[in-house]
Scaffold this motif. Sequence first.
Motif, PDB file in Angstrom:
ATOM      1  N   PRO A 201      31.272  -0.627  26.977  1.00 14.90           N
ATOM      2  CA  PRO A 201      30.155  -0.349  26.055  1.00 14.90           C
ATOM      3  C   PRO A 201      30.036  -1.320  24.896  1.00 14.90           C
ATOM      4  CG  PRO A 201      31.912   1.267  25.798  1.00 14.90           C
ATOM      5  CD  PRO A 201      32.248   0.467  27.030  1.00 14.90           C
ATOM      6  N   ARG A 207      25.311  -4.489  25.298  1.00 16.96           N
ATOM      7  CA  ARG A 207      24.452  -4.524  24.119  1.00 16.96           C
ATOM      8  C   ARG A 207      23.062  -5.061  24.448  1.00 16.96           C
ATOM      9  NH1 ARG A 207      29.147  -6.603  21.607  1.00 16.96           N
ATOM     10  NH2 ARG A 207      28.235  -8.685  21.541  1.00 16.96           N
ATOM     11  N   TYR A 210      21.808  -2.486  28.296  1.00 19.43           N
ATOM     12  CA  TYR A 210      21.926  -1.041  28.468  1.00 19.43           C
ATOM     13  C   TYR A 210      21.127  -0.279  27.428  1.00 19.43           C
ATOM     14  CZ  TYR A 210      25.755  -1.609  31.836  1.00 19.43           C
ATOM     15  OH  TYR A 210      26.509  -1.933  32.929  1.00 19.43           O
ATOM     16  N   ASP A 211      20.540   0.840  27.861  1.00 22.11           N
ATOM     17  CA  ASP A 211      19.951   1.776  26.908  1.00 22.11           C
ATOM     18  C   ASP A 211      21.028   2.760  26.486  1.00 22.11           C
ATOM     19  OD1 ASP A 211      20.307   3.451  29.079  1.00 22.11           O
ATOM     20  OD2 ASP A 211      18.166   3.528  29.602  1.00 22.11           O
ATOM     21  N   GLU A 212      20.672   3.699  25.635  1.00 20.80           N
ATOM     22  CA  GLU A 212      21.665   4.622  25.088  1.00 20.80           C
ATOM     23  C   GLU A 212      22.303   5.479  26.173  1.00 20.80           C
ATOM     24  OE1 GLU A 212      24.249   5.944  22.534  1.00 20.80           O
ATOM     25  OE2 GLU A 212      22.750   4.421  22.047  1.00 20.80           O
ATOM     26  N   HIS A 213      21.529   5.856  27.172  1.00 21.35           N
ATOM     27  CA  HIS A 213      22.078   6.681  28.250  1.00 21.35           C
ATOM     28  C   HIS A 213      23.164   5.942  29.015  1.00 21.35           C
ATOM     29  CE1 HIS A 213      22.373   9.427  31.603  1.00 21.35           C
ATOM     30  NE2 HIS A 213      22.054   8.458  32.449  1.00 21.35           N
ATOM     31  N   ARG A 215      24.879   3.346  27.992  1.00 28.73           N
ATOM     32  CA  ARG A 215      26.029   3.097  27.111  1.00 28.73           C
ATOM     33  C   ARG A 215      26.915   4.338  27.028  1.00 28.73           C
ATOM     34  NH1 ARG A 215      22.516  -0.395  24.071  1.00 28.73           N
ATOM     35  NH2 ARG A 215      21.743   1.373  22.863  1.00 28.73           N
ATOM     36  N   GLY A 216      26.295   5.522  27.042  1.00 29.77           N
ATOM     37  CA  GLY A 216      27.078   6.758  27.049  1.00 29.77           C
ATOM     38  C   GLY A 216      27.906   6.888  28.315  1.00 29.77           C
ATOM     39  N   ARG A 219      30.805   4.498  28.014  1.00 28.05           N
ATOM     40  CA  ARG A 219      31.862   4.975  27.112  1.00 28.05           C
ATOM     41  C   ARG A 219      32.736   6.006  27.808  1.00 28.05           C
ATOM     42  NH1 ARG A 219      27.922   4.123  22.959  1.00 28.05           N
ATOM     43  NH2 ARG A 219      26.962   6.147  23.381  1.00 28.05           N
TER      44      ARG A 219
END
Length: 254
Positions: A201, A207, A210-213, A215-216, A219
């Motif tokens: 991530p 960076r 990836y979108d927030e989903h 990246r989650g 992680r």
Amino acid sequence: MHWFNWWWSHEVVHGGKGPLLLALIAFVVTFLVTRIITRLIRAGIGPFGNINIDGVHLHHSTPGVVMVIGGGLTAVGAPTLSVWAYLAAFAVGSGSALVLDEFAMIFRLRDVYWSEEGQMSIGAATLAAACLCLAVVGLSPASVPGLSGAVLWIRYALMVFLALNLTAVAVVALKGKYPTAVVGVFVAPVAWIAAIRLARPTSLWARVRYDEHRRGLARRRLDRFDRRWGPIQRWWADLIGGRPTRLDHPPEEN
């Protein structure tokens, strides 16, 4: 030792890999010696110490950059396999080691040499050494006399395969998986599988792409991976680069 004599004669001597081999040796020796000296300085052992000019600490990446530039320019104008070509190879190999030893500091633009972030330099240097080793040990499709047409075409096919594999290795490195990239240089399926899997991530790949989903998801996958393999990676990085400085308590705010 027949295979070694054949490789040395056909690939190094007649294949023109002498400067490349010297660059590899200079890179590995310089990196190891540099790490030993910096660890001695950190421990306050021996006659070594930091170099300061007018109160400014001179990092060893600075002479490394000068050596890489000087060696590169010399190599451009040097006759093939001349003394100048070997001197250029030594300068590029040693200079690259000095620069990559502080790769994390250059990347972060702050002094993280002895922090956990600074261990990124170990991964970068190991990957560079692995690529140099592959180039030295690998087969050259040209500049080797006495090869039949079939053997030459096999060599070209291998070079295409290696180019594709190094592309996958580059993707893996951009995804922040430096130890996996090193293994993937020699074990191609490792690089191919890692190249299509989620990036770490904090990597440049995540960076940018990836979108927030996603990246989650990255992680959560990283947490599972670190629980299994994190201790081994930390042991290797501590062995080569020294144990990083870890704060037991966060700094107090003023």
